[in-house]
Design an enzyme around this catalytic site. Sequence first.
Site, short mmCIF file in Angstrom:
data_model
loop_
_atom_site.label_atom_id
_atom_site.label_comp_id
_atom_site.label_asym_id
_atom_site.label_seq_id
_atom_site.Cartn_x
_atom_site.Cartn_y
_atom_site.Cartn_z
N CYS A 338 0.93 -1.33 -0.10
CA CYS A 338 0.16 0.11 0.01
C CYS A 338 0.50 1.19 -0.03
O CYS A 338 0.54 2.35 -0.76
CB CYS A 338 -0.96 -0.01 1.05
SG CYS A 338 -0.56 -1.03 2.38
N ARG A 367 7.74 -10.84 5.39
CA ARG A 367 7.50 -10.32 6.81
C ARG A 367 8.21 -11.29 7.47
O ARG A 367 8.34 -12.54 7.43
CB ARG A 367 6.14 -10.28 6.95
CG ARG A 367 5.34 -9.10 6.34
CD ARG A 367 3.87 -9.41 6.71
NE ARG A 367 3.04 -8.32 5.69
CZ ARG A 367 1.75 -8.30 5.60
NH1 ARG A 367 0.98 -9.07 6.55
NH2 ARG A 367 1.06 -7.58 4.78
N GLN A 385 0.75 -11.32 -2.31
CA GLN A 385 -0.66 -10.77 -2.04
C GLN A 385 -1.45 -10.41 -3.68
O GLN A 385 -0.89 -9.90 -4.49
CB GLN A 385 -0.88 -9.63 -1.32
CG GLN A 385 -0.36 -9.84 0.11
CD GLN A 385 -0.23 -8.23 0.75
OE1 GLN A 385 0.21 -7.53 0.36
NE2 GLN A 385 -0.76 -8.33 2.00
N ASP A 387 -3.06 -8.01 -4.47
CA ASP A 387 -3.51 -6.97 -3.69
C ASP A 387 -3.87 -5.78 -4.73
O ASP A 387 -3.85 -6.03 -5.81
CB ASP A 387 -2.18 -6.20 -3.07
CG ASP A 387 -2.43 -5.57 -1.91
OD1 ASP A 387 -3.58 -5.55 -1.64
OD2 ASP A 387 -1.50 -5.16 -1.16
N HIS A 389 -5.54 -1.41 -4.25
CA HIS A 389 -5.91 -0.51 -3.46
C HIS A 389 -6.95 0.50 -4.29
O HIS A 389 -6.63 1.02 -5.52
CB HIS A 389 -4.88 0.28 -2.82
CG HIS A 389 -4.00 -0.48 -2.06
ND1 HIS A 389 -2.95 -1.04 -2.46
CD2 HIS A 389 -4.11 -0.78 -0.79
CE1 HIS A 389 -2.35 -1.80 -1.44
NE2 HIS A 389 -3.36 -1.53 -0.53
N LYS A 473 -13.60 -3.31 8.31
CA LYS A 473 -13.11 -4.16 7.33
C LYS A 473 -14.16 -5.28 7.25
O LYS A 473 -15.22 -5.75 8.27
CB LYS A 473 -11.82 -4.89 7.70
CG LYS A 473 -11.75 -5.66 8.77
CD LYS A 473 -10.29 -6.04 8.98
CE LYS A 473 -10.31 -6.95 10.25
NZ LYS A 473 -8.75 -7.44 10.70
#
Length: 647
Positions: A338, A367, A385, A387, A389, A473
């Site tokens: 992000c 991570r 991910q 992912d 946004h 969420k």
Amino acid sequence: MINITLPDGAVRQYEAGVTALDIAKSISEGLARKVLAAKVNGEVIDATRPITTDATLQLLTWTDTDGKSTMWHSSAHLMAEALEALYPGVKLGYGPAIEGGGFYYDVDLGGRTINEEDLRKIEAKMVELAKHNSVYTRKEVSKADALQYFTEKGDEYKIETIHELADGSITFYTQGGFTDLCRGPHIPNTGFIKAIKLTNIAGAYWRGNEKNKMLTRIYGITFPNQKELDEHLALIEEAKKRDHRKLGKELELFTFSEKVGLGLPMWLPKGALLRERLQRFLQEAQMATGYLPVVTPHIGNKNLYVTSGHYEKYGQDSFRPITTPEEGEEFMLKPMNCPHHCELYKASPKSYKDLPVRFAEFGTVYRYEQHGELHGLTRVRGFTQDDAHLFCRPDQVKDEFMKVIDLVLYVFNSLGFQNYTAQVSLRSKEDRSKYIGTDENWELAEQAIIESAAAKGLPTVVEYGEAAFYGPKLDFMVKDALGRKWQLGTIQVDYNLPERFELEYIGADNAKHRPVMIHRAPFGSLERFIAVLIEHCGGKFPLWLAPTQVKILPISDKSQEYAEKVAAQLKAADIRAEIDDRSEKIGKKIREAELAKIPYMLVLGEKEATDNLVAVRRQSKGDLGTMTMDQFKELVNEEVVNRKPFE
RNA sequence: GCUGUUGUAGCUCAGGGGUAGAGCACUUCCUUGGUAAGGAAGAGGUCGAGAGUUCAAUUCUCUUCAACAGCUCCA
């Protein structure tokens, strides 16, 4: 007389002090024999406790979740009774029922260790004690009496627990010769417990704190009959067979190497192809919904994460920064996509007419996870991910949410996950100090989530206080073929990052406004998703995903030429086929293709070559007979296009 | 990270103070076989790594690494 309202709305009158068990008897003896506990005015209590006022009553049996957990909790007491009988002087910590089924008890065996054999002995003792049909008796005790009892018994864990309880709210439960500090409720007597299995032993710190003493935790599960226990054990066996770590190795999908590093999965060709296919599938769906692909680097300047706030919050628990040799600048391995995407947003000024902007990236992030946490593909240190946004105006949040829900459901349906629920995580009702963003925006987003979930007819659970500090969420949980729950996709509203990165757009009023950011990932991560998929389908992937779709099995060398011709035709039709050209007997070739879970096998001999046909065999179904190549290609094509699940 | 269990051939596992075995897989040869294992021969191991005890360690002890189960943690 008091009025008792039953779940069907019927109101019956009873003497005050009647018990749920009495009421059950008044309805039917058969029902009374099944009652484990009762829910009175929404609170689960012993079926044997007197009811003194008007109340709503639900009788709980084995079919109710609360009935099951009451029985398992009582089973923990039964185990404690058995442990006291077998190991005098044993001290007891906590012994609750557990959510996934069964119970445990944390015990201090005074330095003694126990093994599998001991579990069988404890089980036998439990079976013996259960047959006594001992009644679970509730007794209210004063704090002083409670302390005295356990002081005499010498159980410091119970004493510590009692010290934290308020006088007047302390109860003991006794069954047979065993008494425990317990809030309850319990089943009427031990006779309900017919089938017992102690499953495993593990260490657990007293109260989950690693500074405390390590106790021995014994896990078990019980059932009202042997049949259900057998079914439960069969399910565990099946789960072992479907373990993605085992299947991943057997089907040559992925591997790990100590040399490469812990928690860093590497994809073998078959797994990589599967992964690419999933990516392409989602990419196509996203392109159709207005997402724009972006690509960002694997590392980012430390300042990026200082700005995003991640450095402050997670910096100490991350991989250490890497530095440039000349300038000593610090870079972090990317733990999230992000912040990069925020900078992409800022690459050009945005008008309200540009929104929503949807940036999508299969971004690999790293991570640091604790050593003991690493687990197959579900908990790793490097993962990708799916992912994206979404940057939008506050008034667009709901619409975007609806679109994301559609996308997630499309993904689940295409992959054979029919059984899912959604968890809406909102702010805590009491304490709102820890949340960033204006009340007005939170209200808007929370409403948007609730309304869009309702509009899409999602089975939803609302949890207050589960929201992240930066926004509410919606998480998707799927149930796999074995009924196990997994958390997969997630949609999160974020007010924090637009603030920190000072993201803006120019509104119709010609003033600057802050966009809302939505994070979303239908798969969650490819690694985790594939792990769940493997276990869901037991390695039998739907045809459109199967690494090898067709195995061509020539009966002898004489059919080799025809086999190659068939292979070429399949290749031309975009069907993934391989020839097994070893000089092995057909039975062996079939066996191996079956074990490799290849969906279709073509058995080709002289007959087929002469007639220009293929003999088709379907994995785990057997011989489907002969057909022409066109018919077979159509069969495969139909299954692929419709993304049919394996069976 | 903590506690416990485990670590022997590519895989699944047996063994045990005198430097190793099975089945499957692999290689070669024979076999050309019609819907879940044809036959023979061969190759393959610093017994996870390091140190200690011992005449001698893969085996016993300690340390370490990893896997597994659980605990704690998880953007």
